[in-house]
Design a protein around this motif. Structure first.
Motif, PDB file in Angstrom:
ATOM      1  N   ILE A 177       0.839  -1.201   0.000  1.00 36.87           N
ATOM      2  CA  ILE A 177       0.000   0.000   0.000  1.00 36.87           C
ATOM      3  C   ILE A 177       0.873   1.249   0.000  1.00 36.87           C
ATOM      4  N   GLY A 178       0.782   2.049  -1.037  1.00 36.96           N
ATOM      5  CA  GLY A 178       1.492   3.322  -1.096  1.00 36.96           C
ATOM      6  C   GLY A 178       0.661   4.389  -0.395  1.00 36.96           C
ATOM      7  N   LEU A 179       1.326   5.280   0.292  1.00 38.53           N
ATOM      8  CA  LEU A 179       0.608   6.333   1.029  1.00 38.53           C
ATOM      9  C   LEU A 179       1.366   7.641   0.885  1.00 38.53           C
ATOM     10  N   SER A 180       0.658   8.645   0.380  1.00 37.77           N
ATOM     11  CA  SER A 180       1.321   9.934   0.201  1.00 37.77           C
ATOM     12  C   SER A 180       0.526  11.050   0.863  1.00 37.77           C
ATOM     13  N   GLY A 181       1.214  12.110   1.191  1.00 41.23           N
ATOM     14  CA  GLY A 181       0.545  13.270   1.778  1.00 41.23           C
ATOM     15  C   GLY A 181       1.590  14.286   2.196  1.00 41.23           C
ATOM     16  N   THR A 182       1.204  15.538   2.205  1.00 38.59           N
ATOM     17  CA  THR A 182       2.163  16.588   2.548  1.00 38.59           C
ATOM     18  C   THR A 182       2.514  16.505   4.046  1.00 38.59           C
ATOM     19  N   PRO A 183       3.647  17.085   4.417  1.00 39.43           N
ATOM     20  CA  PRO A 183       4.035  17.052   5.840  1.00 39.43           C
ATOM     21  C   PRO A 183       2.939  17.686   6.710  1.00 39.43           C
ATOM     22  N   GLY A 184       2.629  17.047   7.811  1.00 34.87           N
ATOM     23  CA  GLY A 184       1.651  17.606   8.730  1.00 34.87           C
ATOM     24  C   GLY A 184       0.234  17.101   8.518  1.00 34.87           C
ATOM     25  N   VAL A 185       0.009  16.381   7.426  1.00 31.48           N
ATOM     26  CA  VAL A 185      -1.346  15.917   7.127  1.00 31.48           C
ATOM     27  C   VAL A 185      -1.755  14.767   8.058  1.00 31.48           C
ATOM     28  N   GLY A 186      -0.750  14.123   8.652  1.00 33.50           N
ATOM     29  CA  GLY A 186      -1.059  13.062   9.618  1.00 33.50           C
ATOM     30  C   GLY A 186      -0.654  11.670   9.176  1.00 33.50           C
ATOM     31  N   LYS A 187       0.332  11.596   8.278  1.00 28.40           N
ATOM     32  CA  LYS A 187       0.747  10.280   7.752  1.00 28.40           C
ATOM     33  C   LYS A 187       1.213   9.335   8.858  1.00 28.40           C
ATOM     34  N   SER A 188       2.124   9.831   9.703  1.00 28.14           N
ATOM     35  CA  SER A 188       2.653   8.886  10.689  1.00 28.14           C
ATOM     36  C   SER A 188       1.592   8.542  11.742  1.00 28.14           C
ATOM     37  N   LEU A 226      12.022  -8.043   0.542  1.00 25.27           N
ATOM     38  CA  LEU A 226      12.515  -8.675   1.773  1.00 25.27           C
ATOM     39  C   LEU A 226      11.395  -8.785   2.817  1.00 25.27           C
ATOM     40  N   CYS A 227      10.596  -7.734   2.947  1.00 23.11           N
ATOM     41  CA  CYS A 227       9.483  -7.765   3.906  1.00 23.11           C
ATOM     42  C   CYS A 227       8.478  -8.847   3.514  1.00 23.11           C
ATOM     43  N   GLU A 228       8.251  -8.986   2.227  1.00 25.31           N
ATOM     44  CA  GLU A 228       7.319 -10.030   1.763  1.00 25.31           C
ATOM     45  C   GLU A 228       7.857 -11.408   2.118  1.00 25.31           C
ATOM     46  N   ALA A 229       9.155 -11.596   1.893  1.00 24.30           N
ATOM     47  CA  ALA A 229       9.760 -12.892   2.204  1.00 24.30           C
ATOM     48  C   ALA A 229       9.678 -13.173   3.705  1.00 24.30           C
ATOM     49  N   ALA A 230       9.742 -12.102   4.516  1.00 31.21           N
ATOM     50  CA  ALA A 230       9.686 -12.264   5.973  1.00 31.21           C
ATOM     51  C   ALA A 230       8.254 -12.482   6.456  1.00 31.21           C
ATOM     52  N   GLY A 231       7.327 -12.572   5.522  1.00 31.94           N
ATOM     53  CA  GLY A 231       5.969 -12.964   5.878  1.00 31.94           C
ATOM     54  C   GLY A 231       5.054 -11.836   6.326  1.00 31.94           C
ATOM     55  N   PHE A 232       5.426 -10.588   6.034  1.00 31.13           N
ATOM     56  CA  PHE A 232       4.516  -9.499   6.391  1.00 31.13           C
ATOM     57  C   PHE A 232       3.308  -9.535   5.460  1.00 31.13           C
ATOM     58  N   ASP A 233       2.140  -9.239   6.024  1.00 32.92           N
ATOM     59  CA  ASP A 233       0.910  -9.300   5.237  1.00 32.92           C
ATOM     60  C   ASP A 233       0.663  -8.005   4.484  1.00 32.92           C
ATOM     61  N   VAL A 234       1.044  -6.898   5.147  1.00 35.39           N
ATOM     62  CA  VAL A 234       0.828  -5.585   4.554  1.00 35.39           C
ATOM     63  C   VAL A 234       2.146  -4.822   4.606  1.00 35.39           C
ATOM     64  N   VAL A 235       2.536  -4.229   3.476  1.00 32.50           N
ATOM     65  CA  VAL A 235       3.704  -3.341   3.472  1.00 32.50           C
ATOM     66  C   VAL A 235       3.205  -1.948   3.108  1.00 32.50           C
ATOM     67  N   LEU A 236       3.348  -1.028   4.046  1.00 31.49           N
ATOM     68  CA  LEU A 236       2.956   0.357   3.792  1.00 31.49           C
ATOM     69  C   LEU A 236       4.182   1.128   3.336  1.00 31.49           C
ATOM     70  N   ILE A 237       4.072   1.806   2.205  1.00 29.73           N
ATOM     71  CA  ILE A 237       5.206   2.582   1.692  1.00 29.73           C
ATOM     72  C   ILE A 237       4.803   4.046   1.726  1.00 29.73           C
ATOM     73  N   GLU A 238       5.438   4.764   2.641  1.00 24.21           N
ATOM     74  CA  GLU A 238       5.059   6.161   2.890  1.00 24.21           C
ATOM     75  C   GLU A 238       5.946   7.103   2.081  1.00 24.21           C
ATOM     76  N   THR A 239       5.339   8.125   1.524  1.00 28.67           N
ATOM     77  CA  THR A 239       6.173   9.161   0.903  1.00 28.67           C
ATOM     78  C   THR A 239       5.589  10.549   1.159  1.00 28.67           C
ATOM     79  N   VAL A 240       6.468  11.523   1.264  1.00 30.49           N
ATOM     80  CA  VAL A 240       5.980  12.899   1.367  1.00 30.49           C
ATOM     81  C   VAL A 240       5.605  13.373  -0.027  1.00 30.49           C
ATOM     82  N   GLY A 241       4.673  14.273  -0.079  1.00 33.56           N
ATOM     83  CA  GLY A 241       4.199  14.726  -1.389  1.00 33.56           C
ATOM     84  C   GLY A 241       5.157  15.681  -2.058  1.00 33.56           C
ATOM     85  N   VAL A 242       6.291  15.164  -2.504  1.00 32.49           N
ATOM     86  CA  VAL A 242       7.199  16.033  -3.254  1.00 32.49           C
ATOM     87  C   VAL A 242       7.530  15.416  -4.604  1.00 32.49           C
TER      88      VAL A 242
END
Ligand code: GDP
Length: 329
Positions: free
Chosen positions: A53-64, A137-153
């Motif tokens: 799951i990719g997740l984007s948003g400008t700083p301060g929007v509440g991503k973390s 690597l995370c997939e191989a380690a058996g994680f069900d969901v991988v969240l990939i966070e990026t700032v909106g730049v």
């Protein structure tokens, strides 16, 4: 460490081994690259897949804040969650959007969670490769969901969407005028827009903002791969933990639809091909950037400009010198 045992530990879900392997894929050293390739090849055989799951948003929007609440909710459902970051703007050493230890405090204490800050390289191509490999690597380690966070730049959303199965755009409640601030290209990437901070004084504004974006999404061309109603906009509150389960339900229903229609696997295949071509391009460009190649470029450029050497002959000369075994690699 032996690649054999590192590989076994990763397949057993060992987070320290995973962290170590990610450090290996982030290394620029040639021997590390060789080990990383061996490791990735070995792990690919396990054939494990997570929902990316990719997740984007400008700083301060509440991503973390969102990732923490959402991640905790997934864990409460028995899922294992990995969080990676793509932060091409970060040039501080070791700095990253996830570098601050106080962020995602609850999630980082969960045994079922793995959080990895962005590598600090500012070159997007390099970050993209490392992130892709970290996902594998995370997939191989058996994680069900991988969240990939990026700032909106800049280009980072495109990069993340090209390695995700689903793409979320997190927005803050805002007046109607500010809707213009979201670039059309980013809107088009989003499968689900989440208007965060739908709580307290901001709740009414968030509801209005959500309706505005829902309207804007309807104007975009519907994607043939998606069911009625997607892409969609929803309100959430990461702090009050509202709307998280509903958003997860929507993500799952979209994923199931795409899996049944065959789009999901076609999309992954196309992404793999896209990254293959990018890798080839990047590798050729990096060969052009060596001091020898630059000197040769200048020498041949002068010959073209001043001695009448044919541009195509000069280009062929240069390119044949870039091939392996010709002294440039
Ligand atoms: P990031 O920069 O996108 O990662 O944003 P953060 O998660 O650090 O949040 C930025 C600020 O917004 C912090 O002060 C959070 O407490 C606040 N925030 C995040 N989510 C919510 C929410 O759902 N409701 C409200 N009211 N504030 C929030």
């Amino acid at each position: 460490m032996e690649i054999d045992s590192l590989s076994d530990r990763i397949l057993n879900g060992d987070r320290r081994a995973l962290a170590r392997a990610i450090t290996l894929v982030e290394s620029g050293r040639a021997d590390h690259r060789a080990q990383a390739s061996e490791l990735l090849a070995r792990l690919a055989g396990a054939g494990r897949q997570a929902l990316r799951i990719g997740l984007s948003g400008t700083p301060g929007v509440g991503k973390s804040t969102f990732i923490e609440s959402f991640g905790m909710m997934l864990i409460s459902q028995g899922l294992r969650v990995a969080v990676l970051a793509v932060d091409p703007s970060s040039t501080r050493s070791g700095g990253s959007i996830l570098g601050d230890k106080t962020r995602m405090e609850r999630l980082s204490r969960e045994p079922a969670a793995f959080i990895r800050p962005s590598p600090s390289q500012s070159h997007l191509g390099g970050v993209a490769r490392r992130t892709r490999e970290a996902i594998a690597l995370c997939e191989a380690a058996g994680f069900d969901v991988v969240l990939i966070e990026t700032v909106g730049v800049g280009q980072s959303e495109t990069v993340v969407s090209e390695m995700s199965d689903l793409f979320l755009l997190l927005l803050a409640p805002a007046g109607g005028d500010e809707l213009q601030g979201v670039k059309r290209g980013i809107m088009e990437m989003a499968d689900i827009i989440l208007v965060n901070k739908a709580d307290g004084d901001l709740k009414a504004t968030a509801t209005r903002t959500c309706a505005d974006y829902a309207g804007a999404l309807r104007l975009l061309r519907k994607r043939p791969q998606d069911p009625e109603g997607f892409p969609k906009a929803m309100t959430v509150s990461a702090v009050e933990e509202h709307g998280l389960e509903q958003s997860w339900d929507e993500m799952r229903s979209l994923t199931n639809w795409r899996k049944e229609s065959g789009y999901w696997s076609t999309n992954r295949a196309e992404q793999a091909q896209f990254w293959f071509e990018q890798e080839v391009r990047n590798a050729l460009l990096s060969r052009l950037a060596t001091p020898q190649a630059r000197a040769e470029m200048e020498r041949l450029g002068n010959a073209v400009r001043e001695e009448g050497l044919s541009p195509s002959v000069a280009a062929e000369t240069l390119l044949s010198n870039l091939m392996p075994g010709q002294g440039y690699s």
